[in-house]
Design a protein around this motif. Structure first.
Motif, mmCIF file in Angstrom:
data_model
loop_
_atom_site.group_PDB
_atom_site.id
_atom_site.type_symbol
_atom_site.label_atom_id
_atom_site.label_comp_id
_atom_site.label_asym_id
_atom_site.label_seq_id
_atom_site.Cartn_x
_atom_site.Cartn_y
_atom_site.Cartn_z
ATOM 1 N N SER A 77 0.839 -1.192 0.000
ATOM 2 C CA SER A 77 0.000 0.000 0.000
ATOM 3 C C SER A 77 0.880 1.249 0.000
ATOM 4 C CB SER A 77 -0.896 -0.026 1.242
ATOM 5 O OG SER A 77 -1.653 1.154 1.339
ATOM 6 N N ARG A 94 0.696 5.052 0.454
ATOM 7 C CA ARG A 94 -0.294 5.917 1.080
ATOM 8 C C ARG A 94 -0.028 7.382 0.743
ATOM 9 N NH1 ARG A 94 -0.961 1.713 6.215
ATOM 10 N NH2 ARG A 94 -2.161 0.291 4.939
ATOM 11 N N HIS A 109 -4.929 5.732 -0.937
ATOM 12 C CA HIS A 109 -3.875 4.738 -1.084
ATOM 13 C C HIS A 109 -3.872 4.189 -2.512
ATOM 14 C CE1 HIS A 109 -4.735 3.512 3.435
ATOM 15 N NE2 HIS A 109 -4.876 4.809 3.231
ATOM 16 N N THR A 140 -2.832 0.758 -3.996
ATOM 17 C CA THR A 140 -2.500 -0.554 -3.425
ATOM 18 C C THR A 140 -2.324 -1.581 -4.534
ATOM 19 O OG1 THR A 140 -3.807 -0.009 -1.465
ATOM 20 C CG2 THR A 140 -3.313 -2.322 -1.803
ATOM 21 N N TYR A 150 -8.299 -2.780 10.679
ATOM 22 C CA TYR A 150 -7.301 -1.803 11.103
ATOM 23 C C TYR A 150 -7.814 -1.209 12.411
ATOM 24 C CZ TYR A 150 -5.202 -1.620 6.389
ATOM 25 O OH TYR A 150 -4.578 -1.911 5.209
HETATM 26 C C1 9YT Z 1 -8.118 -3.655 -1.300
HETATM 27 C C2 9YT Z 1 -7.635 -3.670 0.100
HETATM 28 O O1 9YT Z 1 -8.366 -3.342 1.003
HETATM 29 N N1 9YT Z 1 -6.370 -4.051 0.299
HETATM 30 C C3 9YT Z 1 -5.732 -4.015 1.580
HETATM 31 C C4 9YT Z 1 -4.839 -2.814 1.766
HETATM 32 C C5 9YT Z 1 -5.582 -1.505 1.928
HETATM 33 N N2 9YT Z 1 -6.323 -1.171 0.771
HETATM 34 C C6 9YT Z 1 -4.579 -0.390 2.189
HETATM 35 O O2 9YT Z 1 -4.179 -0.221 3.344
HETATM 36 O O3 9YT Z 1 -4.191 0.299 1.243
#
Ligand code: 9YT
Length: 135
Positions: A23, A25, A38, A40, A123
């Motif tokens: 990811s 960010r 993000h 990803t 999270y």
């Molecule tokens: C598509 C998804 O949820 N992947 C997990 C990582 C999350 N999107 C992120 O922290 O960027």
């Protein structure tokens, strides 16, 4: 105005690497917005179970093919470039990447930076109650 270039994030604090996904960010809580943004990459052949109990996530597929299944009983939605999904009901779900996928993801509230999924697929809640910006 905030300008951020994906090309500058590799290997830095704003890149989080896990076995299933990486990811990048672009926008985080410290940027002072109400969301994080993000870019990803999901590795081909992976399956990731997630449950964003503390966030709403919007996901927009821009590369690759896969599917997202709402748990426990479906439905299953095919994913390809141009398809977006939003977990506005905090749905538990599993993401299966048939090929390497690239997703643009928006989180509300914004992630603070280093989040990876806990054992429940979530999270942690990030909204700081002390008025800080979360980092
Ligand atoms: C598509 C998804 O949820 N992947 C997990 C990582 C999350 N999107 C992120 O922290 O960027």
């Amino acid at each position: 105005m905030i300008v951020r270039d994906l090309a500058t994030l590799a290997g830095g604090e704003r890149e989080v690497v896990t076995p299933n996904w990486t990811s990048r960010r672009l926008l985080l809580a410290a940027d002072g917005l109400r969301f994080s943004l993000h870019d990803t990459v999901i590795e081909a052949g992976t399956q990731t179970t997630m449950w964003y109990r503390n966030h709403v996530e919007a996901v927009y597929c821009i590369e690759g093919e896969g599917e997202v299944e709402v748990l426990p009983d479906g439905p299953v939605h095919p994913l390809r470039p141009g398809v977006a999904y939003v977990l506005d009901g905090h749905e538990r779900h599993v993401l299966r990447a048939k090929t390497r996928m690239r997703m643009v993801c928006v989180f509300d509230p914004p992630c603070t930076g280093r989040e990876v999924h806990g054992p429940d697929g979530a999270y942690p809640a990030t909204a700081p109650e002390d008025g800080s910006r979360g980092e």
